[in-house]
Design a protein around this motif. Structure first.
Motif, PDB file in Angstrom:
ATOM      1  N   PHE A  16     -24.781 -30.966   9.054  1.00  0.00           N
ATOM      2  CA  PHE A  16     -24.871 -29.771   9.896  1.00  0.00           C
ATOM      3  C   PHE A  16     -24.251 -28.530   9.241  1.00  0.00           C
ATOM      4  CE2 PHE A  16     -23.187 -26.994  13.283  1.00  0.00           C
ATOM      5  CZ  PHE A  16     -24.393 -26.625  13.864  1.00  0.00           C
ATOM      6  N   PRO A  17     -23.065 -28.613   8.616  1.00  0.00           N
ATOM      7  CA  PRO A  17     -22.540 -27.413   7.952  1.00  0.00           C
ATOM      8  C   PRO A  17     -23.470 -26.846   6.892  1.00  0.00           C
ATOM      9  CG  PRO A  17     -20.807 -29.047   8.201  1.00  0.00           C
ATOM     10  CD  PRO A  17     -22.083 -29.724   8.603  1.00  0.00           C
ATOM     11  N   GLN A  18     -24.241 -27.716   6.226  1.00  0.00           N
ATOM     12  CA  GLN A  18     -25.186 -27.236   5.220  1.00  0.00           C
ATOM     13  C   GLN A  18     -26.407 -26.570   5.850  1.00  0.00           C
ATOM     14  OE1 GLN A  18     -25.450 -29.985   1.510  1.00  0.00           O
ATOM     15  NE2 GLN A  18     -25.144 -31.367   3.241  1.00  0.00           N
ATOM     16  N   LEU A  19     -26.727 -26.963   7.082  1.00  0.00           N
ATOM     17  CA  LEU A  19     -27.909 -26.427   7.756  1.00  0.00           C
ATOM     18  C   LEU A  19     -27.589 -25.257   8.676  1.00  0.00           C
ATOM     19  CD1 LEU A  19     -29.714 -29.722   8.874  1.00  0.00           C
ATOM     20  CD2 LEU A  19     -30.227 -28.303   6.882  1.00  0.00           C
ATOM     21  N   ARG A  20     -26.305 -24.984   8.884  1.00  0.00           N
ATOM     22  CA  ARG A  20     -25.914 -24.025   9.913  1.00  0.00           C
ATOM     23  C   ARG A  20     -26.570 -22.657   9.728  1.00  0.00           C
ATOM     24  NH1 ARG A  20     -20.051 -24.948  10.759  1.00  0.00           N
ATOM     25  NH2 ARG A  20     -20.011 -24.242   8.600  1.00  0.00           N
ATOM     26  N   SER A  21     -26.499 -22.096   8.535  1.00  0.00           N
ATOM     27  CA  SER A  21     -27.083 -20.767   8.325  1.00  0.00           C
ATOM     28  C   SER A  21     -28.603 -20.803   8.409  1.00  0.00           C
ATOM     29  CB  SER A  21     -26.638 -20.201   6.972  1.00  0.00           C
ATOM     30  OG  SER A  21     -27.053 -21.042   5.911  1.00  0.00           O
ATOM     31  N   ALA A  22     -29.231 -21.893   7.973  1.00  0.00           N
ATOM     32  CA  ALA A  22     -30.684 -22.013   8.068  1.00  0.00           C
ATOM     33  C   ALA A  22     -31.117 -22.091   9.526  1.00  0.00           C
ATOM     34  CB  ALA A  22     -31.167 -23.250   7.310  1.00  0.00           C
ATOM     35  N   LEU A  23     -30.360 -22.818  10.339  1.00  0.00           N
ATOM     36  CA  LEU A  23     -30.670 -22.909  11.760  1.00  0.00           C
ATOM     37  C   LEU A  23     -30.505 -21.557  12.444  1.00  0.00           C
ATOM     38  CD1 LEU A  23     -28.923 -26.295  12.628  1.00  0.00           C
ATOM     39  CD2 LEU A  23     -31.380 -25.843  12.671  1.00  0.00           C
ATOM     40  N   LEU A  24     -29.444 -20.839  12.081  1.00  0.00           N
ATOM     41  CA  LEU A  24     -29.209 -19.528  12.681  1.00  0.00           C
ATOM     42  C   LEU A  24     -30.309 -18.552  12.286  1.00  0.00           C
ATOM     43  CD1 LEU A  24     -27.456 -17.736  14.402  1.00  0.00           C
ATOM     44  CD2 LEU A  24     -26.024 -17.275  12.409  1.00  0.00           C
ATOM     45  N   ALA A  25     -30.690 -18.553  11.002  1.00  0.00           N
ATOM     46  CA  ALA A  25     -31.754 -17.662  10.550  1.00  0.00           C
ATOM     47  C   ALA A  25     -33.082 -18.007  11.217  1.00  0.00           C
ATOM     48  CB  ALA A  25     -31.894 -17.750   9.030  1.00  0.00           C
ATOM     49  N   GLY A  26     -33.397 -19.306  11.283  1.00  0.00           N
ATOM     50  CA  GLY A  26     -34.631 -19.720  11.939  1.00  0.00           C
ATOM     51  C   GLY A  26     -34.635 -19.385  13.417  1.00  0.00           C
ATOM     52  N   GLY A  27     -33.486 -19.548  14.076  1.00  0.00           N
ATOM     53  CA  GLY A  27     -33.390 -19.211  15.489  1.00  0.00           C
ATOM     54  C   GLY A  27     -33.563 -17.720  15.741  1.00  0.00           C
ATOM     55  N   LEU A  28     -32.969 -16.890  14.893  1.00  0.00           N
ATOM     56  CA  LEU A  28     -33.112 -15.444  15.043  1.00  0.00           C
ATOM     57  C   LEU A  28     -34.553 -15.003  14.860  1.00  0.00           C
ATOM     58  CD1 LEU A  28     -29.930 -14.251  13.118  1.00  0.00           C
ATOM     59  CD2 LEU A  28     -30.353 -14.014  15.570  1.00  0.00           C
ATOM     60  N   LEU A  29     -35.223 -15.566  13.856  1.00  0.00           N
ATOM     61  CA  LEU A  29     -36.626 -15.227  13.634  1.00  0.00           C
ATOM     62  C   LEU A  29     -37.497 -15.702  14.791  1.00  0.00           C
ATOM     63  CD1 LEU A  29     -36.976 -16.049   9.822  1.00  0.00           C
ATOM     64  CD2 LEU A  29     -36.993 -13.789  10.884  1.00  0.00           C
ATOM     65  N   ALA A  30     -37.205 -16.894  15.304  1.00  0.00           N
ATOM     66  CA  ALA A  30     -37.971 -17.418  16.436  1.00  0.00           C
ATOM     67  C   ALA A  30     -37.784 -16.528  17.662  1.00  0.00           C
ATOM     68  CB  ALA A  30     -37.534 -18.850  16.740  1.00  0.00           C
ATOM     69  N   PHE A  31     -36.560 -16.065  17.907  1.00  0.00           N
ATOM     70  CA  PHE A  31     -36.300 -15.188  19.043  1.00  0.00           C
ATOM     71  C   PHE A  31     -37.091 -13.886  18.912  1.00  0.00           C
ATOM     72  CE2 PHE A  31     -34.121 -11.834  21.291  1.00  0.00           C
ATOM     73  CZ  PHE A  31     -33.779 -12.418  22.497  1.00  0.00           C
ATOM     74  N   ALA A  32     -37.050 -13.290  17.724  1.00  0.00           N
ATOM     75  CA  ALA A  32     -37.787 -12.041  17.503  1.00  0.00           C
ATOM     76  C   ALA A  32     -39.291 -12.244  17.668  1.00  0.00           C
ATOM     77  CB  ALA A  32     -37.472 -11.488  16.113  1.00  0.00           C
ATOM     78  N   LEU A  33     -39.785 -13.362  17.171  1.00  0.00           N
ATOM     79  CA  LEU A  33     -41.221 -13.652  17.258  1.00  0.00           C
ATOM     80  C   LEU A  33     -41.646 -13.822  18.713  1.00  0.00           C
ATOM     81  CD1 LEU A  33     -43.675 -14.179  15.385  1.00  0.00           C
ATOM     82  CD2 LEU A  33     -43.118 -16.599  15.511  1.00  0.00           C
ATOM     83  N   SER A  34     -40.821 -14.496  19.500  1.00  0.00           N
ATOM     84  CA  SER A  34     -41.150 -14.713  20.903  1.00  0.00           C
ATOM     85  C   SER A  34     -41.002 -13.439  21.727  1.00  0.00           C
ATOM     86  CB  SER A  34     -40.240 -15.799  21.492  1.00  0.00           C
ATOM     87  OG  SER A  34     -40.400 -15.904  22.884  1.00  0.00           O
ATOM     88  N   PHE A  35     -39.986 -12.649  21.434  1.00  0.00           N
ATOM     89  CA  PHE A  35     -39.665 -11.496  22.275  1.00  0.00           C
ATOM     90  C   PHE A  35     -40.790 -10.475  22.309  1.00  0.00           C
ATOM     91  CE2 PHE A  35     -37.620  -7.479  23.360  1.00  0.00           C
ATOM     92  CZ  PHE A  35     -36.854  -7.846  24.445  1.00  0.00           C
ATOM     93  N   ASP A  36     -41.469 -10.264  21.171  1.00  0.00           N
ATOM     94  CA  ASP A  36     -42.498  -9.224  21.152  1.00  0.00           C
ATOM     95  C   ASP A  36     -43.925  -9.770  21.106  1.00  0.00           C
ATOM     96  OD1 ASP A  36     -42.734 -10.141  18.601  1.00  0.00           O
ATOM     97  OD2 ASP A  36     -42.136  -8.281  17.610  1.00  0.00           O
ATOM     98  N   GLU A  37     -44.120 -11.065  21.446  1.00  0.00           N
ATOM     99  CA  GLU A  37     -45.460 -11.649  21.417  1.00  0.00           C
ATOM    100  C   GLU A  37     -46.241 -11.239  22.671  1.00  0.00           C
ATOM    101  OE1 GLU A  37     -48.834 -13.607  20.802  1.00  0.00           O
ATOM    102  OE2 GLU A  37     -47.751 -13.872  22.671  1.00  0.00           O
ATOM    103  N   ILE A  38     -47.515 -10.876  22.477  1.00  0.00           N
ATOM    104  CA  ILE A  38     -48.307 -10.418  23.626  1.00  0.00           C
ATOM    105  C   ILE A  38     -49.627 -11.153  23.788  1.00  0.00           C
ATOM    106  CG2 ILE A  38     -49.360  -8.546  22.274  1.00  0.00           C
ATOM    107  CD1 ILE A  38     -49.402  -6.924  24.917  1.00  0.00           C
ATOM    108  N   ILE A  39     -50.283 -11.538  22.679  1.00  0.00           N
ATOM    109  CA  ILE A  39     -51.631 -12.105  22.803  1.00  0.00           C
ATOM    110  C   ILE A  39     -51.583 -13.469  23.480  1.00  0.00           C
ATOM    111  CG2 ILE A  39     -53.684 -12.840  21.533  1.00  0.00           C
ATOM    112  CD1 ILE A  39     -52.982 -10.825  19.384  1.00  0.00           C
ATOM    113  N   VAL A  40     -50.781 -14.385  22.932  1.00  0.00           N
ATOM    114  CA  VAL A  40     -50.658 -15.715  23.532  1.00  0.00           C
ATOM    115  C   VAL A  40     -50.088 -15.601  24.945  1.00  0.00           C
ATOM    116  CG1 VAL A  40     -49.532 -17.964  23.332  1.00  0.00           C
ATOM    117  CG2 VAL A  40     -50.433 -16.836  21.289  1.00  0.00           C
ATOM    118  N   THR A  41     -49.150 -14.690  25.136  1.00  0.00           N
ATOM    119  CA  THR A  41     -48.542 -14.496  26.456  1.00  0.00           C
ATOM    120  C   THR A  41     -49.585 -14.090  27.491  1.00  0.00           C
ATOM    121  OG1 THR A  41     -46.521 -13.751  25.349  1.00  0.00           O
ATOM    122  CG2 THR A  41     -46.697 -13.329  27.707  1.00  0.00           C
TER     123      THR A  41
END
Length: 266
Positions: free
Chosen positions: A184-209
């Protein structure tokens, strides 16, 4: 390979034109959010903060922001769990059809949004018989948010390998202890980066929504679409659009910083 001076100049001009085409319209939206014109005439006849005050007092806009944040948080949480599990399965185990599964996991982000939206709409309403609601939006967003988490985690797993985990096991640590203290310590920053990108992708999505939201479910992008052509609403929509851009940029910027710092440490 060294480029000639003409080639460097040409590339610089092309890159500059692309940046102008992308960012000048965003600058116009920012200026319009302070314009005194209700029809957004150009150049602005004057500047005011009235539209920013009205936007933050708008019950509909604030409800849409809350809905978007709620959907993005839940979709990101689901994506973090499932994306991480899929990454471990595909990276650490060899089984029949692994490459096919890898393709199927990545495919949702490559498909046009309208195709994904129509497919999910048919799945929920026709096959499952489930009425569209905020939860169908969450599930729909999770399908493509998983990809961002998956890509970040599997890339990190490929770089780190299994030597440290094997050493931990040799020293007597159990599976969960090894995961908690080593993996987990090795994956922590990758998980945080992936989570931030996922949040941004979801927040402004309109077509699928649009295809998966039930009646009464209004995310911020849908709120903008519904109000941008209404009289006297254009300046308020510009304010909301600026906020949406900022909310999208911040997670992406942080994710890039995290990825860059991790690469520098290695």
């Amino acid at each position: 390979m060294r480029l000639s001076r003409l080639s460097r100049t040409t590339l610089a001009v092309v890159a500059g034109l692309i940046l102008v085409v992308v960012y000048v319209p965003l600058g116009v939206v920012l200026v319009n959010s302070f314009s005194t014109s209700t029809s957004l005439s150009w150049p602005p006849p004057g500047f005011t903060l009235e539209w920013w005050q009205r936007a933050f007092r708008s019950a509909g806009a604030m409800e849409a922001v809350g809905t978007s944040v709620f959907v993005a948080i839940i979709a990101t949480a689901v994506a973090l769990v499932l994306g991480t599990l899929i990454s471990f399965a595909l990276q650490r185990f060899d089984f029949f059809g692994r490459h096919t599964v890898n393709l199927l996991v990545i495919l949702p982000i490559a498909l046009p949004g309208i195709i994904t939206g129509i497919a999910l709409n048919n799945f929920f309403r026709t096959i499952m018989g489930v009425p569209l609601s905020i939860w169908t939006v969450v599930i729909a967003h999770a399908t493509f948010c998983i990809v961002t988490v998956f890509n970040n985690v599997i890339a990190r797993l490929r770089r780190t390998g299994t030597k440290l985990e094997e050493a931990s096991a040799d020293l007597g640590a159990g599976v969960w202890t090894t995961f908690r203290l080593v993996t987990f310590p090795q994956l922590r920053s990758a998980l945080l980066a992936g989570g931030l990108l996922a949040f941004a992708l979801s927040f402004d999505e309109i077509i699928v929504t649009t295809f998966t939201a039930g009646s009464g479910v209004t995310t911020l992008p849908i709120f903008i679409l519904n109000n941008m052509f209404r009289p006297s609403q254009a300046p308020i929509v510009s304010v909301i659009a600026v906020v949406l851009v900022l909310v999208s940029i911040i997670p992406i910027y942080l994710a890039q910083r995290l990825s860059g710092e991790e690469q520098q440490r290695r």
